[in-house]
Write a protein that holds these residues in place. Structure first.
Motif, short mmCIF file in Angstrom:
data_model
loop_
_atom_site.label_atom_id
_atom_site.label_comp_id
_atom_site.label_asym_id
_atom_site.label_seq_id
_atom_site.Cartn_x
_atom_site.Cartn_y
_atom_site.Cartn_z
N GLU A 203 0.89 -1.09 -0.13
CA GLU A 203 0.14 -0.03 -0.11
C GLU A 203 0.65 1.40 -0.04
O GLU A 203 0.52 2.21 -0.56
CB GLU A 203 -0.94 -0.02 1.21
CG GLU A 203 -2.15 -0.93 1.27
CD GLU A 203 -3.11 -0.60 0.05
OE1 GLU A 203 -3.25 0.50 -0.42
OE2 GLU A 203 -3.58 -1.39 -0.57
N SER A 204 2.07 1.42 0.73
CA SER A 204 2.80 2.51 0.99
C SER A 204 3.27 2.79 -0.72
O SER A 204 3.65 3.88 -0.92
CB SER A 204 4.06 2.11 1.63
OG SER A 204 5.05 1.09 1.32
N ILE A 205 3.64 1.62 -1.52
CA ILE A 205 4.10 2.03 -3.00
C ILE A 205 2.97 2.82 -3.53
O ILE A 205 3.14 3.69 -4.43
CB ILE A 205 4.11 0.83 -3.77
CG1 ILE A 205 5.57 -0.15 -3.09
CG2 ILE A 205 4.38 0.97 -5.06
CD1 ILE A 205 6.80 0.76 -3.82
N LYS A 206 1.66 2.29 -3.49
CA LYS A 206 0.67 3.19 -4.15
C LYS A 206 0.43 4.74 -3.66
O LYS A 206 0.54 5.56 -4.42
CB LYS A 206 -0.90 2.35 -3.59
CG LYS A 206 -0.92 1.16 -4.31
CD LYS A 206 -1.95 0.34 -3.86
CE LYS A 206 -2.10 -1.06 -4.12
NZ LYS A 206 -3.21 -1.82 -3.69
N GLU A 207 0.68 4.99 -2.38
CA GLU A 207 0.74 6.24 -1.63
C GLU A 207 1.91 7.02 -2.23
O GLU A 207 1.72 8.30 -2.75
CB GLU A 207 0.78 6.19 -0.37
CG GLU A 207 -0.56 5.57 0.45
CD GLU A 207 -0.42 5.09 1.96
OE1 GLU A 207 0.87 5.54 2.44
OE2 GLU A 207 -1.22 4.73 2.58
N LEU A 208 3.17 6.41 -2.41
CA LEU A 208 4.22 7.23 -2.73
C LEU A 208 4.02 7.49 -4.29
O LEU A 208 4.27 8.92 -4.74
CB LEU A 208 5.55 6.33 -2.69
CG LEU A 208 6.95 6.98 -3.22
CD1 LEU A 208 7.21 8.13 -2.36
CD2 LEU A 208 7.76 5.82 -2.90
N CYS A 209 3.70 6.79 -5.21
CA CYS A 209 3.40 6.74 -6.55
C CYS A 209 2.28 7.96 -6.60
O CYS A 209 2.51 8.80 -7.62
CB CYS A 209 2.85 5.67 -7.22
SG CYS A 209 4.03 4.56 -7.40
N ALA A 210 1.30 8.16 -5.99
CA ALA A 210 0.26 9.05 -6.20
C ALA A 210 0.78 10.76 -5.76
O ALA A 210 0.39 11.43 -6.18
CB ALA A 210 -0.74 8.84 -5.20
N SER A 211 1.96 10.65 -5.05
CA SER A 211 2.43 11.97 -4.41
C SER A 211 3.70 12.39 -5.78
O SER A 211 4.24 13.41 -5.41
CB SER A 211 3.21 11.84 -3.15
OG SER A 211 4.38 10.90 -3.24
N LYS A 212 4.00 11.40 -6.58
CA LYS A 212 5.08 11.98 -7.44
C LYS A 212 4.69 12.34 -8.81
O LYS A 212 3.47 11.92 -9.25
CB LYS A 212 5.92 10.81 -7.93
CG LYS A 212 6.79 10.25 -6.51
CD LYS A 212 7.63 11.53 -5.64
CE LYS A 212 8.21 10.87 -4.42
NZ LYS A 212 9.02 11.80 -3.74
N ASP A 213 5.44 13.24 -9.58
CA ASP A 213 4.89 13.72 -11.02
C ASP A 213 4.93 12.50 -11.85
O ASP A 213 4.18 12.49 -12.70
CB ASP A 213 5.88 14.87 -11.33
CG ASP A 213 5.49 16.32 -10.40
OD1 ASP A 213 4.32 16.25 -9.75
OD2 ASP A 213 6.30 17.03 -10.45
#
Length: 381
Positions: A203-213
């Motif tokens: 789940e933390s991968i999904k959150e990180l990706c959502a925060s990146k351009d």
């Protein structure tokens, strides 16, 4: 025993029993004669010997009053897949001359394993002899490299996924499969990679990706990588889908090769250019074709040719496909239950084919202009 290539990788060992009295030459003749054309021209033992992939076949025989038995040893410098195919082909032999026979595979020995054991044994002797000496310059250099990498490594999220320190502040990130991949990208100068560490996406991968351009997936070029990429793209928005070279893992790439793959993306982001979405969308039609054809093609040792409208032009045994290509036109896709060889590549280029899909791609030269894919790359095998 000799092999022109000088590098024997495997010893294929078989036993045999013949219901009659035959000579050693009869056994060798049956091995060559009854496997010829069975697995396609590129798998003929005569051809493999010509290109120094198979050495001199050793045969030992013992005879009773009315039977002959013995063993055969075939030195090979091919990959293990080819060894297995050749062994299976020989096991299918049921006649030596007029007599019934049975061939049975006893072992495929990795010759290099013995050499590795010798190397390890000698390395232990060297270490023991020099252990009391001062730390070598090489050990100091390795320590510096290790500590340098460790200082730039970190973890992310509750699952403590391995990442490089730049992941936290960078506007773009690179998703790789494991810790060794993160370290290898660091050596190439990329400190914004994070390991997904498994096919189940945290789940933390999904959150990180959502925060990146921008999110880049850089996955191994093997069959498993195809499945992981498919799973990853189903749960995360990926802007760039990149693969290591076919059959190669990201951790095995040289820093120069890593930079060749990632540099165009890094330059676009650095200079503020809009990032073009480079998905497998180009491969989507090909993947759909492969998904449709694969179930009826797999394990048939056949090849299927399709035109631009995806209609079947012909379906022939792999052994006949190269000669068939020379008489056909209008082929856009060629799918085969086998290996994409150099000979097949040349035939496909001469026929004007745009895309070739097989189980594996051999080491090729002059492959420009052809889209070469494996069923594993496309996530269907």
């Amino acid at each position: 025993m000799s092999n022109k290539s000088g590098i024997v990788k495997y010893h294929v060992k078989l036993s045999f029993e013949v219901d009659g009295l035959v000579e050693r030459a009869d056994i060798i003749g049956a091995i060559f004669g009854q496997t010829e054309g069975l697995l396609g021209p590129e798998m003929n033992l005569n051809e493999l010997q010509r290109v120094s992939k198979v050495g001199r076949i050793e045969v030992n025989t013992k005879s009773t009053s009315n039977t002959t038995n013995g063993d055969a040893l075939i030195p090979m410098s091919t990959d293990i897949d080819t060894c297995a195919l050749i062994a299976a082909g020989i096991e299918s032999i049921d006649k030596v001359g007029p007599f019934d026979c049975v061939f049975k595979l006893e072992a495929i020995d990795d010759v290099r394993a013995a050499k590795k054991d010798d190397i390890v044994r000698r390395a232990k002797e060297i270490k023991q002899r020099w252990a009391t000496k001062t730390v070598s310059e090489g050990e100091s250099m390795l320590k510096d490299v290790h500590e340098g990498d460790s200082k730039r490594l970190s973890t992310y999220g509750p699952s403590k996924l391995t990442c490089s320190s730049g992941v936290f502040d960078s506007k773009w990130i690179i998703l790789v499969e494991g810790r060794a991949d993160v370290i290898n990208l660091l050596r190439a100068g990329y400190d914004n990679a994070i390991a997904i560490e498994g096919a189940k996406i945290d789940e933390s991968i999904k959150e990180l990706c959502a925060s990146k351009d921008t999110v880049v997936a850089f996955i191994d070029g093997d069959r498993a990588g195809g499945f992981i990429l498919k799973e990853l793209t189903s749960v995360v928005k990926i802007d760039y889908e990149l693969r290591a070279d076919t059959g190669v893992e990201v951790e095995e790439l040289t820093p120069q090769r890593i930079d060749e793959i990632l540099r165009p993306i890094a330059d676009e982001i650095k200079h503020g250019k809009p990032v073009a979405v480079l998905k497998s969308s180009d491969d989507k039609p090909v993947a759909e074709i492969a998904s449709r054809i694969f179930p009826n093609l797999n394990e048939t040792l056949e090849a299927v040719a399709l035109d631009e409208n995806e209609k079947e032009i012909f379906k022939v045994p792999i052994s006949e496909v190269v000669s068939k290509l020379s008489t056909q036109s209008g082929i856009k896709y060629l799918l085969l239950d086998g290996i994409i060889t150099q000979r097949l590549l040349e035939g496909a280029k001469n026929a004007g084919i745009q895309c070739v899909i097989g189980h594996r791609v051999a080491k090729l030269t002059n492959s420009d202009g052809l889209n070469l894919k494996t069923f594993g790359d496309l996530g269907v095998a």
